[in-house]
Motif scaffolding. Sequence first.
Motif, PDB file in Angstrom:
ATOM      1  N   GLY A   1       0.751  -1.169   0.140  1.00 13.61           N
ATOM      2  CA  GLY A   1       0.183  -0.102   0.071  1.00 13.61           C
ATOM      3  C   GLY A   1       0.838   1.344  -0.151  1.00 13.61           C
ATOM      4  N   SER A   2       2.089   1.098   0.189  1.00 15.11           N
ATOM      5  CA  SER A   2       3.083   2.496   0.091  1.00 15.11           C
ATOM      6  C   SER A   2       3.847   2.526  -1.296  1.00 15.11           C
ATOM      7  CB  SER A   2       3.913   2.423   1.245  1.00 15.11           C
ATOM      8  OG  SER A   2       3.457   2.314   2.468  1.00 15.11           O
ATOM      9  N   GLN A   3       3.640   3.579  -1.718  1.00 12.98           N
ATOM     10  CA  GLN A   3       4.290   3.892  -3.063  1.00 12.98           C
ATOM     11  C   GLN A   3       5.878   3.894  -2.974  1.00 12.98           C
ATOM     12  OE1 GLN A   3       2.899   7.336  -5.574  1.00 12.98           O
ATOM     13  NE2 GLN A   3       4.861   7.958  -5.688  1.00 12.98           N
ATOM     14  N   LEU A   4       6.431   2.879  -3.680  1.00  9.85           N
ATOM     15  CA  LEU A   4       7.602   2.869  -3.727  1.00  9.85           C
ATOM     16  C   LEU A   4       8.188   3.597  -5.150  1.00  9.85           C
ATOM     17  CD1 LEU A   4       8.251  -0.804  -3.866  1.00  9.85           C
ATOM     18  CD2 LEU A   4       8.877   0.922  -2.318  1.00  9.85           C
ATOM     19  N   ALA A   5       7.606   3.878  -6.271  1.00 11.94           N
ATOM     20  CA  ALA A   5       7.833   4.517  -7.381  1.00 11.94           C
ATOM     21  C   ALA A   5       6.814   5.093  -8.349  1.00 11.94           C
ATOM     22  CB  ALA A   5       8.941   3.646  -8.385  1.00 11.94           C
ATOM     23  N   LEU A   6       6.888   6.249  -9.011  1.00 16.13           N
ATOM     24  CA  LEU A   6       5.967   6.648  -9.884  1.00 16.13           C
ATOM     25  C   LEU A   6       6.597   6.905 -11.203  1.00 16.13           C
ATOM     26  CD1 LEU A   6       3.088   8.296 -10.144  1.00 16.13           C
ATOM     27  CD2 LEU A   6       4.472  10.390  -9.438  1.00 16.13           C
ATOM     28  N   TYR A   7       5.778   6.374 -12.213  1.00 18.25           N
ATOM     29  CA  TYR A   7       6.256   6.564 -13.566  1.00 18.25           C
ATOM     30  C   TYR A   7       5.105   7.587 -14.207  1.00 18.25           C
ATOM     31  CZ  TYR A   7       9.292   2.797 -11.782  1.00 18.25           C
ATOM     32  OH  TYR A   7       9.952   2.122 -11.271  1.00 18.25           O
ATOM     33  N   ASN A   8       5.434   8.441 -14.946  1.00 18.61           N
ATOM     34  CA  ASN A   8       4.825   9.347 -15.700  1.00 18.61           C
ATOM     35  C   ASN A   8       4.956   9.048 -17.093  1.00 18.61           C
ATOM     36  OD1 ASN A   8       3.659  10.847 -13.470  1.00 18.61           O
ATOM     37  ND2 ASN A   8       5.456  12.120 -13.406  1.00 18.61           N
ATOM     38  N   ASN A   9       3.806   9.005 -17.805  1.00 18.52           N
ATOM     39  CA  ASN A   9       3.811   8.601 -19.361  1.00 18.52           C
ATOM     40  C   ASN A   9       3.454   9.763 -20.057  1.00 18.52           C
ATOM     41  OD1 ASN A   9       3.527   7.546 -21.852  1.00 18.52           O
ATOM     42  ND2 ASN A   9       2.385   5.848 -21.314  1.00 18.52           N
TER      43      ASN A   9
ATOM     44  N   VAL B   1       0.562  -2.698  -9.171  1.00 18.58           N
ATOM     45  CA  VAL B   1       0.737  -1.558  -9.884  1.00 18.58           C
ATOM     46  C   VAL B   1      -0.665  -0.971  -9.901  1.00 18.58           C
ATOM     47  CG1 VAL B   1       1.253  -0.692 -12.290  1.00 18.58           C
ATOM     48  CG2 VAL B   1       2.424  -2.630 -11.041  1.00 18.58           C
ATOM     49  N   GLN B   2      -0.603   0.490  -9.758  1.00 13.05           N
ATOM     50  CA  GLN B   2      -1.762   1.286 -10.026  1.00 13.05           C
ATOM     51  C   GLN B   2      -1.704   2.131 -11.289  1.00 13.05           C
ATOM     52  OE1 GLN B   2      -2.550   2.966  -6.237  1.00 13.05           O
ATOM     53  NE2 GLN B   2      -4.114   1.347  -5.901  1.00 13.05           N
ATOM     54  N   TYR B   3      -2.558   2.757 -11.804  1.00 16.70           N
ATOM     55  CA  TYR B   3      -2.515   3.490 -12.707  1.00 16.70           C
ATOM     56  C   TYR B   3      -3.756   4.781 -12.779  1.00 16.70           C
ATOM     57  CZ  TYR B   3      -6.926   1.993 -14.950  1.00 16.70           C
ATOM     58  OH  TYR B   3      -8.272   1.476 -15.120  1.00 16.70           O
ATOM     59  N   SER B   4      -3.535   5.905 -13.529  1.00 17.75           N
ATOM     60  CA  SER B   4      -4.304   6.898 -13.407  1.00 17.75           C
ATOM     61  C   SER B   4      -4.079   7.854 -14.462  1.00 17.75           C
ATOM     62  CB  SER B   4      -4.467   7.765 -11.985  1.00 17.75           C
ATOM     63  OG  SER B   4      -3.417   8.636 -12.113  1.00 17.75           O
ATOM     64  N   LEU B   5      -5.161   8.867 -14.741  1.00 21.45           N
ATOM     65  CA  LEU B   5      -4.625  10.030 -15.665  1.00 21.45           C
ATOM     66  C   LEU B   5      -3.649  10.714 -14.851  1.00 21.45           C
ATOM     67  CD1 LEU B   5      -8.217  11.295 -17.151  1.00 21.45           C
ATOM     68  CD2 LEU B   5      -6.401   9.779 -18.188  1.00 21.45           C
TER      69      LEU B   5
END
Length: 146
Positions: free
Chosen positions: A74-82, A115-119
């Motif tokens: 449940g804790s964010q490790l990394a964020l990848y912006n596309n 892995v999660q996703y969003s706009l």
Amino acid sequence: ITALPAGVGGKVLQVVQGTTSTPVSSTSDTFADTGVTANITPSSTSNKIFIMVTLCGVEKRSNCLSRHRLLKDGSQLALYNNLSPYDNTGDRKTDQNSFNYLDSPSSTSQLTYKVQYSLYPGGGSGTTLVCNNDSISTITLLEISG
């Protein structure tokens, strides 16, 4: 064998893979689950977990940008912006997005990676999808001896 001799590290001790082919789509900048998830229980607190993610069937419709994030319990490790914008036809398709991460969990309890996703916030409006067109997305966890 319960431990490796001193100075011996970097061996792969276990491999776990999670897969999904269930399509998901979102029109929100709030993160949602992709269904890409796997659990692993490290055998030593000094071991590392190498995470390999491949998201297939990733698509953006209309004028929008998307993002993906890797979570551990449940804790964010990394964020990848596309940040690739849509093309002139109104759609921007990306067959797959892949990323890797090396985690040092210091734990021998079961860990859940997903892995999660969003706009992308402020990145326009539209729809972002994962596992579109019957594709399969995967997460592979490798326990590496410390």
